[in-house]
Design an enzyme around this catalytic site. Structure first.
Site: not given
Lengths: 453, 453
Positions: A35, A45, A429, A437
């Site tokens: 490296e 991140c 749900y 929905w």
């Protein structure tokens, strides 16, 4: 008899995934990782959260140390060693210690290039001024953190309005800085749908972030002490105390080009599904390679930690003698901008058209969970192919329930589902989490209506 | 010429979805909906939140009124009308007003039975005592709410430790009641994996809920005023001030049986993928029908609002002259128990074995998002078929990021993905929402290792 040696160039994400996987598959390989930088195995991140102060200690973003790899995985990790040349036919690399020392020749039996990406910074005057940062690696981010703490700037300019630019704008505003975002194009977040960009712009404005669009930065100007003073763009001059260059990333492929390895149409290294380059025994993975986009079927440059790690595992497994496949990716991504979650997967309507699909789109707003429990609207935009009815992409924005919901679309894309199949999904749900929905199903129904028109 | 008439029996979920869909497809149909109860179109899944006090007004759980259907959708909804008989060959139903009145004969051209489910209450002494509630419909739930507010009981016993029983235990504890849950079997939540049940039990204990397992309730005993005093089970007597019967639901099929319609192996009405019953022009949908389980391929009884609504739409569309399909479901469900999210989809390991798969399982724990941003572990258990490598089911538990993540597995099940494909998913990553390797991918990798053993 000497052991076979696997050499890995690059020790951040893909390189270490590759080395670890190779070790798991083959306990007898000699595995050496080089490296160039001083840091390995960290969460890039997480940088915005270090800058915002939400993460207090930089070490929280480090995952494993070179010692861990040495003692726990029998992998030698050499930091601050730059690989200057790959001589494929000689099965040899040339390595030089970054802080001085004679070049060394190192033999390899298998090689994995995981050289990553580098900041795609435009050539500007003033890039070397004090207060200018690229935040693409640990050192540059620590540099910004130190600058913020020691110089206490009150104004920041972020050049580039993609996900990373927005996360940095959020982080700097959280620290109390007055933030300006300069975006080159007419809209933030290239390839993000206009409806969603509109909501992001509102969110920036609500949090006091000044957005300058159509701003091609011409140069950076400093004071006599060599400290940044202003950003000069074709939209005028923005006075500032620090500049974050978030102009994206490009594949770091100089080593590969010099070695004669094939570069693909995106400018990144071309690899097959086994992560093999154009040369036998030489593999590549991560932000230096291109990826098959599973919706378009075409090569794409998708520099993401998730993809890099998956590719790294496959490269490592194959370099160690197995035969694993990395089929490709669908370009899923998510980010948090103040109180908004923004996410996307697959092709945008424009990308779908460019690739030759008969793209049509549908947009809905629906509550992320039961309104009587405080559920707020999320916006969902779907793109589908009029000819086949196949789902091509999805983008979402909202204050909750967005980032992981996009994965349902990502899964549907990977399964090449039609919108009709999407509308049939048996999704969970319960009022704290969804509506009867789910917004995904409502979006699918609206898309179906659009397809039937 | 008279219009064709569609009669729908049942006006809660599936019935109204069916009627609305039929109207959208065919503006000329005459559509009449008969509902035995006084309420239509409400969120039954919201009942626990009404009981807890989180939802202040019962009306918040009502979605549409009969007036809405009449004026906006040209659908006649008759509440408190009981359909007492279906004469299929005569295309006629007999209807009687619940609060008195002469029976009427009503002609239909098409019929949709959406009679729903009814509480599967064991025959016990004392069911008629004051303070005993079933919370399966709006009236019984309002009864409990009124009882809690007027009588201010301090102890509650919930009979049945499934999702609804647990949600009610949570709701009653939130009101400050001392709650006991009596569960008939050795474990809560039938078909939930033992590791997950263990964590739910801990959660109940932490919130002061007393759990009595292996408790077959023999009867309910009251005081001289006819008010509940104790629950008698083979585990002893539990003193209580109110009882919630959450012993599950069974299909309400008397009307269908009397009409000679075919009943399936689960005891619910048998329908094909067009939601047609065994008689022409008679459709059925919702908690009164059985559903093809898309993993096992067998009929299953899956009473859920989500499935009911999807079936209702298909029944309505087809009753109105189109040809839509409802392929089946994978048994996805989620619930919140205190600070835990619990979710499942597909088959449990035991169910998979019973169906004849070579079931094997893998369990992992991994943080739901970046630990440096406070991410907490979720537990994921996967079930796969050793022979084909196909994913068969997934169950999850954790304090966040569970309910909508289960949908990624649900989507993978519906696409019949192998675990190998699952491990390749391109899922979103940003530190506030996930880790580089999402728990789903970590679970898939562990499952792959198990499959390769």
């Amino acid at each position: 008899m000497s052991l076979e040696r696997l050499v890995v160039v690059g020790g951040v994400a893909a390189g270490l995934s590759a080395a670890s996987r190779a070790r798991r598959v083959n306990p007898h390989l000699e595995i050496w990782v080089y490296e160039k930088g001083p840091d390995i195995s960290y969460s890039a991140c997480g940088f915005p959260h270090l800058i915002s102060g939400q993460v207090k200690e930089a070490d929280a973003l480090r995952v494993y140390s070179p010692e861990f790899f040495r003692t726990e995985r029998n992998i030698q990790v050499f930091t601050q060693y730059e690989v200057t040349e790959v001589l494929v036919s000689h099965r040899r690399i040339n390595v030089v210690k970054v802080r001085g020392g004679a070049p060394q020749e190192v033999h390899f039996d298998r090689l994995i290039l995981a050289t990553g990406g580098e900041p795609d910074v435009p050539s500007l005057t003033g890039l070397d001024l004090r207060g200018v940062f690229s935040v693409n690696d640990f050192q540059s981010t620590l540099g910004l953190k130190h600058y913020l703490e020691s110089e206490r700037p009150s104004r920041a300019s972020v050049v580039g309005g993609g996900y990373i630019g927005l996360e940095m704008a959020d982080a700097l505003a959280a620290r109390g800085l007055k933030v300006t975002v300069l975006e080159r194009s007419t809209a933030l977040c290239e390839t993000t749908e206009a409806e969603i960009v509109g909501l992001i712009e509102l969110e920036l404005a609500e949090h006091g972030v000044h957005l300058v669009k159509n701003a091609t930065v011409a140069g950076l100007a400093g004071d006599k002490q060599g400290r940044i003073q202003s950003v000069c763009s074709d939209q005028g001059e923005t006075e500032t105390d620090c500049v974050i260059l978030a102009t994206g990333v490009r594949p770091r492929v100089k080593l590969a080009i010099d070695a004669g390895l094939r570069i693909g149409p995106t400018g990144a290294m071309a690899v097959n599904e086994f992560m093999e380059t154009s040369e036998a025994s030489v593999f590549a993975a991560g932000d230096c390679v291109e990826t098959t986009h599973l919706v378009s079927g075409r090569p794409a440059y998708l520099p993401r930690g998730t993809t890099a790690n998956k590719q790294g595992r496959v490269a490592g497994e194959n370099a160690a003698g197995r035969r694993a496949r990395f089929p490709g990716a669908v370009g899923t991504a998510a980010c948090k901008v103040f109180s908004l979650e923004v996410a996307r997967t697959g092709l945008s309507s424009q990308e779908a058209q460019e690739v030759g699909f008969q793209a049509c789109a549908a947009t809905i707003k629906a509550p992320s969970h039961a309104r009587y429990l405080g559920g707020k609207d999320v916006l969902v935009k779907l793109v589908a192919d009029h000819l086949s009815g196949r789902l091509l992409g999805a983008q979402m924005v909202g204050s909750e329930g967005v980032a992981k919901r996009i994965d349902i679309f990502a899964t549907a894309l990977q399964a090449r589902m039609t919108v009709e199949q999407l509308a049939q999904l048996d999704l969970s749900y319960a009022p704290p989490f969804s509506t009867t929905w789910d917004p995904i199903l409502i979006a699918a129904q609206e898309m179906l209506r659009e397809l039937r028109r």
